[in-house]
Design a protein around this motif. Structure first.
Motif, PDB file in Angstrom:
ATOM      1  N   THR A   1       0.377  -1.139  -0.155  1.00 19.20           N
ATOM      2  CA  THR A   1       0.027  -0.244  -0.108  1.00 19.20           C
ATOM      3  C   THR A   1       0.953   1.139  -0.350  1.00 19.20           C
ATOM      4  O   THR A   1       2.270   1.356   0.478  1.00 19.20           O
ATOM      5  N   LEU A   2       0.079   2.601  -0.297  1.00 16.91           N
ATOM      6  CA  LEU A   2       1.341   3.709  -0.736  1.00 16.91           C
ATOM      7  C   LEU A   2       1.549   3.745   1.344  1.00 16.91           C
ATOM      8  O   LEU A   2       2.642   4.620   1.472  1.00 16.91           O
ATOM      9  N   ASP A   3       0.643   2.989   2.424  1.00 19.94           N
ATOM     10  CA  ASP A   3       1.849   2.991   3.241  1.00 19.94           C
ATOM     11  C   ASP A   3       2.866   3.130   3.298  1.00 19.94           C
ATOM     12  O   ASP A   3       4.255   3.244   5.160  1.00 19.94           O
ATOM     13  N   ASP A   4       3.665   2.032   2.559  1.00 17.42           N
ATOM     14  CA  ASP A   4       4.857   1.621   2.528  1.00 17.42           C
ATOM     15  C   ASP A   4       5.443   2.175   2.288  1.00 17.42           C
ATOM     16  O   ASP A   4       7.134   2.290   2.158  1.00 17.42           O
ATOM     17  N   LEU A   5       5.732   3.642   1.826  1.00 20.52           N
ATOM     18  CA  LEU A   5       5.894   4.410   1.434  1.00 20.52           C
ATOM     19  C   LEU A   5       6.029   6.015   2.542  1.00 20.52           C
ATOM     20  O   LEU A   5       4.728   6.119   2.845  1.00 20.52           O
ATOM     21  N   THR A   6       7.447   6.106   3.070  1.00 18.28           N
ATOM     22  CA  THR A   6       7.745   7.829   3.477  1.00 18.28           C
ATOM     23  C   THR A   6       6.756   8.874   2.256  1.00 18.28           C
ATOM     24  O   THR A   6       7.349   8.683   1.619  1.00 18.28           O
TER      25      THR A   6
ATOM     26  N   THR B   1      -8.354  -8.899  -0.810  1.00 19.17           N
ATOM     27  CA  THR B   1      -7.666  -7.756  -0.073  1.00 19.17           C
ATOM     28  C   THR B   1      -6.777  -8.293   0.877  1.00 19.17           C
ATOM     29  O   THR B   1      -7.442  -9.365   1.753  1.00 19.17           O
ATOM     30  N   LYS B   2      -6.199  -7.708   0.442  1.00 17.45           N
ATOM     31  CA  LYS B   2      -4.821  -8.018   1.612  1.00 17.45           C
ATOM     32  C   LYS B   2      -4.483  -9.693   1.740  1.00 17.45           C
ATOM     33  O   LYS B   2      -3.545 -10.109   2.907  1.00 17.45           O
ATOM     34  N   TYR B   3      -4.223  -9.638   0.507  1.00 12.31           N
ATOM     35  CA  TYR B   3      -3.784 -11.094   0.169  1.00 12.31           C
ATOM     36  C   TYR B   3      -1.864 -11.688   0.200  1.00 12.31           C
ATOM     37  O   TYR B   3      -1.988 -12.448   1.388  1.00 12.31           O
TER      38      TYR B   3
ATOM     39  N   GLY C   1      -8.159  -6.804  -4.505  1.00  8.02           N
ATOM     40  CA  GLY C   1      -9.400  -7.306  -3.755  1.00  8.02           C
ATOM     41  C   GLY C   1     -10.151  -5.796  -4.697  1.00  8.02           C
ATOM     42  O   GLY C   1      -9.941  -4.815  -5.163  1.00  8.02           O
ATOM     43  N   ALA C   2     -10.838  -5.486  -2.823  1.00 11.00           N
ATOM     44  CA  ALA C   2     -11.583  -4.052  -2.625  1.00 11.00           C
ATOM     45  C   ALA C   2     -10.765  -2.954  -2.006  1.00 11.00           C
ATOM     46  O   ALA C   2     -10.695  -1.980  -1.028  1.00 11.00           O
ATOM     47  N   GLY C   3      -9.818  -3.595  -2.030  1.00  9.53           N
ATOM     48  CA  GLY C   3      -8.440  -2.379  -0.877  1.00  9.53           C
ATOM     49  C   GLY C   3      -7.794  -1.864  -1.802  1.00  9.53           C
ATOM     50  O   GLY C   3      -7.805  -0.484  -1.488  1.00  9.53           O
ATOM     51  N   ASP C   4      -6.480  -1.611  -2.272  1.00  6.86           N
ATOM     52  CA  ASP C   4      -5.757  -0.343  -2.482  1.00  6.86           C
ATOM     53  C   ASP C   4      -4.992  -1.562  -3.894  1.00  6.86           C
ATOM     54  O   ASP C   4      -4.785  -2.939  -4.698  1.00  6.86           O
ATOM     55  N   HIS C   5      -4.461  -0.235  -4.854  1.00  2.38           N
ATOM     56  CA  HIS C   5      -3.931  -0.381  -5.976  1.00  2.38           C
ATOM     57  C   HIS C   5      -2.447   0.607  -5.812  1.00  2.38           C
ATOM     58  O   HIS C   5      -2.698   1.743  -6.516  1.00  2.38           O
ATOM     59  N   PRO C   6      -1.731   0.421  -4.972  1.00  3.89           N
ATOM     60  CA  PRO C   6      -0.690   2.056  -5.304  1.00  3.89           C
ATOM     61  C   PRO C   6      -0.694   2.448  -6.019  1.00  3.89           C
ATOM     62  O   PRO C   6      -0.067   3.433  -6.502  1.00  3.89           O
ATOM     63  N   THR C   7       0.536   1.397  -7.677  1.00  6.57           N
ATOM     64  CA  THR C   7       0.713   2.493  -8.553  1.00  6.57           C
ATOM     65  C   THR C   7      -0.603   2.658  -9.301  1.00  6.57           C
ATOM     66  O   THR C   7      -0.066   4.076 -10.476  1.00  6.57           O
ATOM     67  N   GLN C   8      -1.744   2.043  -9.667  1.00 13.73           N
ATOM     68  CA  GLN C   8      -2.577   2.741 -10.216  1.00 13.73           C
ATOM     69  C   GLN C   8      -2.519   4.392  -9.502  1.00 13.73           C
ATOM     70  O   GLN C   8      -2.992   5.857 -10.001  1.00 13.73           O
ATOM     71  N   SER C   9      -2.131   4.037  -8.158  1.00 12.05           N
ATOM     72  CA  SER C   9      -2.707   5.704  -7.010  1.00 12.05           C
ATOM     73  C   SER C   9      -1.600   6.839  -7.298  1.00 12.05           C
ATOM     74  O   SER C   9      -1.623   7.654  -7.649  1.00 12.05           O
TER      75      SER C   9
ATOM     76  N   ARG D   1     -11.044  -0.369  -5.034  1.00 16.02           N
ATOM     77  CA  ARG D   1      -9.960   0.352  -4.729  1.00 16.02           C
ATOM     78  C   ARG D   1      -9.110   1.565  -4.319  1.00 16.02           C
ATOM     79  O   ARG D   1      -8.002   2.024  -3.925  1.00 16.02           O
ATOM     80  N   VAL D   2      -9.296   1.753  -6.586  1.00 20.53           N
ATOM     81  CA  VAL D   2      -8.465   2.858  -6.848  1.00 20.53           C
ATOM     82  C   VAL D   2      -9.163   4.055  -5.673  1.00 20.53           C
ATOM     83  O   VAL D   2      -8.594   5.339  -5.123  1.00 20.53           O
ATOM     84  N   ALA D   3     -10.370   3.899  -5.524  1.00 21.86           N
ATOM     85  CA  ALA D   3     -11.120   5.031  -4.762  1.00 21.86           C
ATOM     86  C   ALA D   3     -10.530   5.584  -3.576  1.00 21.86           C
ATOM     87  O   ALA D   3      -9.987   6.639  -2.677  1.00 21.86           O
ATOM     88  N   HIS D   4     -10.152   4.113  -2.526  1.00 24.64           N
ATOM     89  CA  HIS D   4      -9.868   4.386  -1.595  1.00 24.64           C
ATOM     90  C   HIS D   4      -8.165   4.785  -1.244  1.00 24.64           C
ATOM     91  O   HIS D   4      -8.046   5.231  -0.119  1.00 24.64           O
ATOM     92  N   THR D   5      -7.953   4.396  -2.084  1.00 24.27           N
ATOM     93  CA  THR D   5      -6.179   4.817  -2.575  1.00 24.27           C
ATOM     94  C   THR D   5      -5.404   5.943  -2.691  1.00 24.27           C
ATOM     95  O   THR D   5      -4.778   7.017  -1.855  1.00 24.27           O
ATOM     96  N   ASN D   6      -6.207   6.475  -3.203  1.00 18.84           N
ATOM     97  CA  ASN D   6      -6.177   7.942  -4.067  1.00 18.84           C
ATOM     98  C   ASN D   6      -6.766   9.242  -3.544  1.00 18.84           C
ATOM     99  O   ASN D   6      -5.953   9.822  -3.007  1.00 18.84           O
ATOM    100  N   ALA D   7      -7.920   8.463  -2.491  1.00 18.76           N
ATOM    101  CA  ALA D   7      -8.864   9.613  -1.997  1.00 18.76           C
ATOM    102  C   ALA D   7      -7.466   9.623  -0.439  1.00 18.76           C
ATOM    103  O   ALA D   7      -7.216  10.624   0.353  1.00 18.76           O
ATOM    104  N   LYS D   8      -7.012   8.712  -0.002  1.00 23.35           N
ATOM    105  CA  LYS D   8      -6.097   8.558   1.761  1.00 23.35           C
ATOM    106  C   LYS D   8      -5.490   9.345   1.192  1.00 23.35           C
ATOM    107  O   LYS D   8      -4.202  10.317   1.733  1.00 23.35           O
ATOM    108  N   ILE D   9      -4.204   9.703  -0.025  1.00 26.29           N
ATOM    109  CA  ILE D   9      -2.573   9.865  -0.866  1.00 26.29           C
ATOM    110  C   ILE D   9      -2.866  11.182  -0.524  1.00 26.29           C
ATOM    111  O   ILE D   9      -2.731  12.262  -0.493  1.00 26.29           O
ATOM    112  N   LEU D  10      -4.481  11.700  -1.699  1.00 27.47           N
ATOM    113  CA  LEU D  10      -4.522  13.174  -1.623  1.00 27.47           C
ATOM    114  C   LEU D  10      -4.593  13.609  -0.848  1.00 27.47           C
ATOM    115  O   LEU D  10      -4.416  15.259  -0.351  1.00 27.47           O
TER     116      LEU D  10
END
Length: 302
Positions: free
Chosen positions: A6-11, A103-105, A122-130, A159-168
């Protein structure tokens, strides 16, 4: 950066560094070649853009890609994801790119000694799309602070919505949502919800989403025409958008549903630019995760 689950892996500095490197890749006229790495791409769900752009990024980096077909693998015999991954590690793969419907495989892969890049869980994350979405926005506005991004459509299953919203939001953007109320996430506050008519007038970035019919129990409940009329970007709505605002969509696009067919390649659309940026971002991610080193060679073209 050991994995990208996930993008949480990145500072934030690491994220900014990846965007800078991806933008540099976007500016190069020829690919960059590295050597001595083999990666396996494991796609347990259908994919065109993500799978092909990872393959293109790997080719342009000089990475060898191990052919892995789920339908012809021991997965069909009941082999676990962990045992499949450990097998690929044992025979010499230096990293795995995985898309999986669960999700979270990646939590099943804690005993793995090679890095994993999450290509969608799943419906979790898509970090490279974000990351490619962030690169597209940065190229357009050169900032995230104070931009109003409206994410429209099937929020709950995306998963795009979840990842993008958080990082934006982390980067300083204002994030709002639009779409059918039954597809909104429970975390969305009342003042974050806009009608589509409000969204087109307020958004700097209008980010449309595909209806995730495969994640609905009983279909979407809307005809294509009804959805487009109530929640889609129609030609008339596009005319009310801000002069500088842009249209984004992770694709595949349901033309005439999420947006009018005529708007997919209109002057505001950055949909195909997003796809091009997918290769640049995935090159940057692969180089960092695999810690690849090599000389830049500009006299070869793939």
């Amino acid at each position: 950066m050991r994995n990208l689950r996930t993008l949480d892996d990145l500072t934030l500095p690491e994220l900014q560094s990846l965007l800078t490197e991806a933008d540099e890749f976007a500016g190069d006229a020829a690919p960059v070649f590295y050597h001595n790495a083999v990666v396996a791409n494991l796609f347990f769900e259908p994919s065109t853009r993500t799978k092909c752009s990872f393959e293109m990024a790997e080719k342009q980096l000089g990475i060898e890609t191990l052919s892995f077909e789920v339908s012809h693998s021991s997965v069909k015999k009941g082999e676990s994801l962990y045992d499949t991954a450990k097998t690929l590690e044992a025979i010499g793969c230096k990293g795995l790119v995985i898309r999986h419907p669960e999700t979270k495989y990646y939590e099943q892969l804690k005993g793995l000694n090679i890095p994993v890049i999450n290509a969608g869980d799943g419906a979790g994350d898509h970090p490279t799309q974000s990351l490619l979405d962030l690169l597209t926005i940065k190229q357009e506005f050169n900032r995230f602070e104070s931009l109003h991004v409206v994410i429209c459509g099937d929020i709950r299953h995306s998963r795009v919505a979840h990842t993008n919203a958080k990082i934006l939001e982390k980067l300083g953007a204002q994030v709002s949502y639009s779409g059918p109320s039954e597809w909104m996430d429970e975390s969305i506050k009342d003042d974050q919800y806009l009608t589509m008519d409000q969204a087109v007038e307020q958004a700097d970035v209008l980010m449309l989403l595909r209806i995730q019919t495969e994640r609905h129990d009983n279909g979407s409940g809307y005809s294509k025409e009804a959805y487009h009329h109530r929640f889609g970007l129609t030609e008339n709505r596009e005319l009310r958008m801000k002069p500088h605002s842009i249209i984004m969509h992770p694709a595949p696009v349901n033309r005439g549903v999420e947006l009018a067919d005529s708007l997919v390649e209109c002057r505001r659309s950055r949909i195909f630019k997003q796809m091009a940026n997918g290769v640049h971002v995935r090159k940057a991610v692969l180089a960092h995760v695999l810690n690849l080193k090599g000389e830049k060679i500009y006299d070869h073209v793939i």
